[in-house]
Scaffold this motif. Sequence first.
Motif: not given
Length: 103
Positions: A25-51
């Motif tokens: 996630v890029s923030l308006f203030d210039g920071r970028r946050i990255s977290v493992p996708i496994t933290w969010y199982p619905r994203l993990f199990h989603g298709t490229v289109e769904e994500r």
Amino acid sequence: MNSLAIVEREAAASNVEVTEDELIVSLFDGRRISVPITWYPRLFHGTVEERSTYELMGRGTGIHWPLLDEDISVSGLLKGNPSFESERSLQNWLDDKAAKNSL
């Protein structure tokens, strides 16, 4: 008398990317946050289109994936909060997703 007023701004997303391994996630203030996708199982199990189908909510303070029924707050990401969805809820969602895909 001088006073210093501290204005706290809420962090807001400007862009979202979901890879096979990370939610970035890029923030308006210039920071970028990255977290493992496994933290969010619905994203993990989603298709490229769904994500890749997401909406910024509340001027970027939240992210919504309508095809996955997933909502994540930027403040939660900054705090390091993974999904709090129960195993039972996730399993029900996975079962519903599989049933829809078999039609």
